[in-house]
Design an enzyme around this catalytic site. Sequence first.
Site, PDB file in Angstrom:
ATOM      1  N   ARG A 187     -29.857 -48.355  16.222  1.00 13.90           N
ATOM      2  CA  ARG A 187     -29.786 -49.469  16.263  1.00 13.90           C
ATOM      3  C   ARG A 187     -28.248 -50.336  17.301  1.00 13.90           C
ATOM      4  O   ARG A 187     -27.148 -50.464  17.347  1.00 13.90           O
ATOM      5  CB  ARG A 187     -29.143 -49.698  15.012  1.00 13.90           C
ATOM      6  N   LYS A 189     -35.249 -41.963   0.588  1.00 18.62           N
ATOM      7  CA  LYS A 189     -33.586 -40.893   1.418  1.00 18.62           C
ATOM      8  C   LYS A 189     -33.397 -40.709  -0.343  1.00 18.62           C
ATOM      9  O   LYS A 189     -32.677 -39.385   0.414  1.00 18.62           O
ATOM     10  CB  LYS A 189     -33.499 -42.596   0.954  1.00 18.62           C
ATOM     11  N   CYS A 220     -22.584 -52.208  14.174  1.00 22.68           N
ATOM     12  CA  CYS A 220     -21.392 -52.967  13.334  1.00 22.68           C
ATOM     13  C   CYS A 220     -20.548 -54.066  14.794  1.00 22.68           C
ATOM     14  O   CYS A 220     -21.107 -55.351  14.825  1.00 22.68           O
ATOM     15  CB  CYS A 220     -20.646 -52.254  13.260  1.00 22.68           C
TER      16      CYS A 220
HETATM   17  P1  NAD Z   1     -27.028 -48.599   6.072  1.00 20.42           P
HETATM   18  O1  NAD Z   1     -28.644 -49.862   6.676  1.00 20.42           O
HETATM   19  O2  NAD Z   1     -27.056 -47.034   6.910  1.00 20.42           O
HETATM   20  O3  NAD Z   1     -27.330 -48.046   5.094  1.00 20.42           O
HETATM   21  C1  NAD Z   1     -27.419 -49.594   3.371  1.00 20.42           C
HETATM   22  C2  NAD Z   1     -28.036 -48.489   2.361  1.00 20.42           C
HETATM   23  O4  NAD Z   1     -27.933 -48.914   1.069  1.00 20.42           O
HETATM   24  C3  NAD Z   1     -29.388 -47.960   3.075  1.00 20.42           C
HETATM   25  O5  NAD Z   1     -29.364 -46.648   1.994  1.00 20.42           O
HETATM   26  C4  NAD Z   1     -30.557 -49.023   1.809  1.00 20.42           C
HETATM   27  O6  NAD Z   1     -31.100 -48.666   1.055  1.00 20.42           O
HETATM   28  C5  NAD Z   1     -29.732 -49.185   0.616  1.00 20.42           C
HETATM   29  N1  NAD Z   1     -29.921 -50.827   0.098  1.00 20.42           N
HETATM   30  C6  NAD Z   1     -30.156 -51.677   1.167  1.00 20.42           C
HETATM   31  N2  NAD Z   1     -30.531 -52.575  -0.821  1.00 20.42           N
HETATM   32  C7  NAD Z   1     -30.286 -52.021  -1.624  1.00 20.42           C
HETATM   33  C8  NAD Z   1     -30.204 -52.210  -2.884  1.00 20.42           C
HETATM   34  N3  NAD Z   1     -30.206 -53.660  -3.536  1.00 20.42           N
HETATM   35  N4  NAD Z   1     -29.878 -51.522  -3.893  1.00 20.42           N
HETATM   36  C9  NAD Z   1     -29.189 -50.192  -3.053  1.00 20.42           C
HETATM   37  N5  NAD Z   1     -29.082 -49.592  -2.230  1.00 20.42           N
HETATM   38  C10 NAD Z   1     -29.418 -50.910  -1.043  1.00 20.42           C
HETATM   39  O7  NAD Z   1     -25.768 -49.847   6.808  1.00 20.42           O
HETATM   40  P2  NAD Z   1     -24.225 -48.713   7.038  1.00 20.42           P
HETATM   41  O8  NAD Z   1     -24.377 -48.485   8.168  1.00 20.42           O
HETATM   42  O9  NAD Z   1     -24.167 -47.940   5.411  1.00 20.42           O
HETATM   43  O10 NAD Z   1     -23.829 -49.767   7.061  1.00 20.42           O
HETATM   44  C11 NAD Z   1     -23.144 -50.172   5.593  1.00 20.42           C
HETATM   45  C12 NAD Z   1     -22.351 -51.793   5.191  1.00 20.42           C
HETATM   46  O11 NAD Z   1     -21.092 -50.995   6.209  1.00 20.42           O
HETATM   47  C13 NAD Z   1     -22.165 -52.943   6.602  1.00 20.42           C
HETATM   48  O12 NAD Z   1     -21.522 -53.835   5.847  1.00 20.42           O
HETATM   49  C14 NAD Z   1     -21.981 -52.144   7.523  1.00 20.42           C
HETATM   50  O13 NAD Z   1     -21.432 -53.416   8.424  1.00 20.42           O
HETATM   51  C15 NAD Z   1     -20.160 -51.797   7.297  1.00 20.42           C
HETATM   52  N6  NAD Z   1     -19.617 -50.449   7.829  1.00 20.42           N
HETATM   53  C16 NAD Z   1     -20.656 -50.370   8.212  1.00 20.42           C
HETATM   54  C17 NAD Z   1     -20.154 -48.775   9.877  1.00 20.42           C
HETATM   55  C18 NAD Z   1     -21.010 -48.151   9.955  1.00 20.42           C
HETATM   56  O14 NAD Z   1     -20.459 -47.488  11.046  1.00 20.42           O
HETATM   57  N7  NAD Z   1     -22.483 -47.839  10.232  1.00 20.42           N
HETATM   58  C19 NAD Z   1     -18.887 -48.737   9.782  1.00 20.42           C
HETATM   59  C20 NAD Z   1     -17.791 -49.556   8.726  1.00 20.42           C
HETATM   60  C21 NAD Z   1     -18.975 -50.438   7.995  1.00 20.42           C
END
Ligand code: NAD
Length: 438
Positions: A329, A35, A261
């Site tokens: 997802r 990424k 979500c």
């Molecule tokens: P995602 O899976 O798209 O992204 C998470 C990122 O974190 C990935 O790129 C992964 O490689 C990275 N990651 C994982 N472990 C790591 C570590 N130890 N160090 C560094 N990077 C690491 O997830 P997302 O959809 O962006 O969601 C993130 C959070 O936000 C979740 O809690 C979700 O519920 C919340 N959220 C998501 C949305 C949405 O629409 N996707 C909206 C609001 C809130």
Amino acid sequence: MKLSVVGTGYVGLVVGTCLAESGNDVICVDNDERKLRTLRKGESPIFEPGLTDLLKKNIAEKRLTFTNDLDAAAKKTDIIFLALPTPQAEDGSADLQHVLAVAKKLGKAINGYKIIVNKSTVPVGTADKVREIIAAETKHDFDVVSNPEFLKEGAAVSDFMKPDRIVVGSSSQRALAIMQDVYAPFVRTGNPMIVMDEHSAELTKYAANSFLATKITFMNEIANLCERVGADVDLVRKGMGSDVRIGQPFLFAGVGYGGSCFPKDVSALLNTSRVHDYPFAILDAVENVNRRQKLVLVDKIKKHYGAGLKGKTLALWGLSFKPNTDDVREAPALTIINALLELGVHIKAFDPVAMDETKKKVGDSIKYAPGNYEALKGASGLIVVTEWNEFRRPDFDRVKALLKEPVIFDGRNIYNPALMREKGFVYYGIGRDGGGKK
Ligand code: NAD
């Protein structure tokens, strides 16, 4: 300001890019090397309207960089945003392993006063846990702020740039003053930054998502009833939604909610209520009804083709859980695909951007067409699962000519039942036109 964002997924990448766009120096941290390589080239690993242009611009202007070095990023920046995954654990709770592991590393890394801002969706009490973990590792001052994110995939950039509201949970006046500064460019039009305690902020996010999931599910129940009593859910929706206490958004019946979500957040809130001995009866029903709703089209398909279903090929338009994203997802399309494959149906699918992501989930168990019309060739019917704009007004004569049998299963009610009949289709919607019986 110097900021870092840990986790560059759907939330973190948008947050980091938009914070850079408002003039901050932003370091985005991720542990996924592939990424990071993509991002450093100015390419977005996800499909999100408007994101690539901002990404390229802010990289070129040297306000946005990408690294896997959490320690260095934490030392160089004053505010550290966490946008880490909190997926559903086996018992339905939110899995906090990523958030807590990063908290421990931050405790070891910080070299002065820092604000750790949690944007991940996390259960009540997580800010306390993060604070304890960091405090056990450091002598430096720090604050933990709960700042749940409300952006919607597909409109994430504009949602972050022009939020309806920003929720900030913190008991530290020092942290709150800085957060006010960070968000000042985003609340200039008067939409509020709502300040509260950490627990309330954490619960607000779950309450909002669970309420929206309930609203959708309620309409799906009404739709199912419409089919039985001979009413049209689309008319009922309009009649209900014009009441300002109800409102038009989120009243569209369909094949159930999905995405990264709503399913996990409903499940996590149910888990929280179980842990606190509170029977959250409505949410239990929402989860059960949604599970059933994802299969309503499959029931209609089974009824329509009867014993002749096995071995047929069906075209499927739309794989992502909603339009304008490549996120699959918990997408209803995956549930429908798996159920149909079990029934011996062959599927030819098309989605404008989500075919690669779908391939990662179901591989070559289905065929992928290069365009929506190509998916129809040799198919005995069309299933519409995601309401991408380009599916709304197809050339129906061409659709009919390409299909072996003129049957449409419209999981999003995007077509007019009367027009479909006029064009010679057998049409099935959700909660309209007697569900295809008339
Ligand atoms: P995602 O899976 O798209 O992204 C998470 C990122 O974190 C990935 O790129 C992964 O490689 C990275 N990651 C994982 N472990 C790591 C570590 N130890 N160090 C560094 N990077 C690491 O997830 P997302 O959809 O962006 O969601 C993130 C959070 O936000 C979740 O809690 C979700 O519920 C919340 N959220 C998501 C949305 C949405 O629409 N996707 C909206 C609001 C809130």
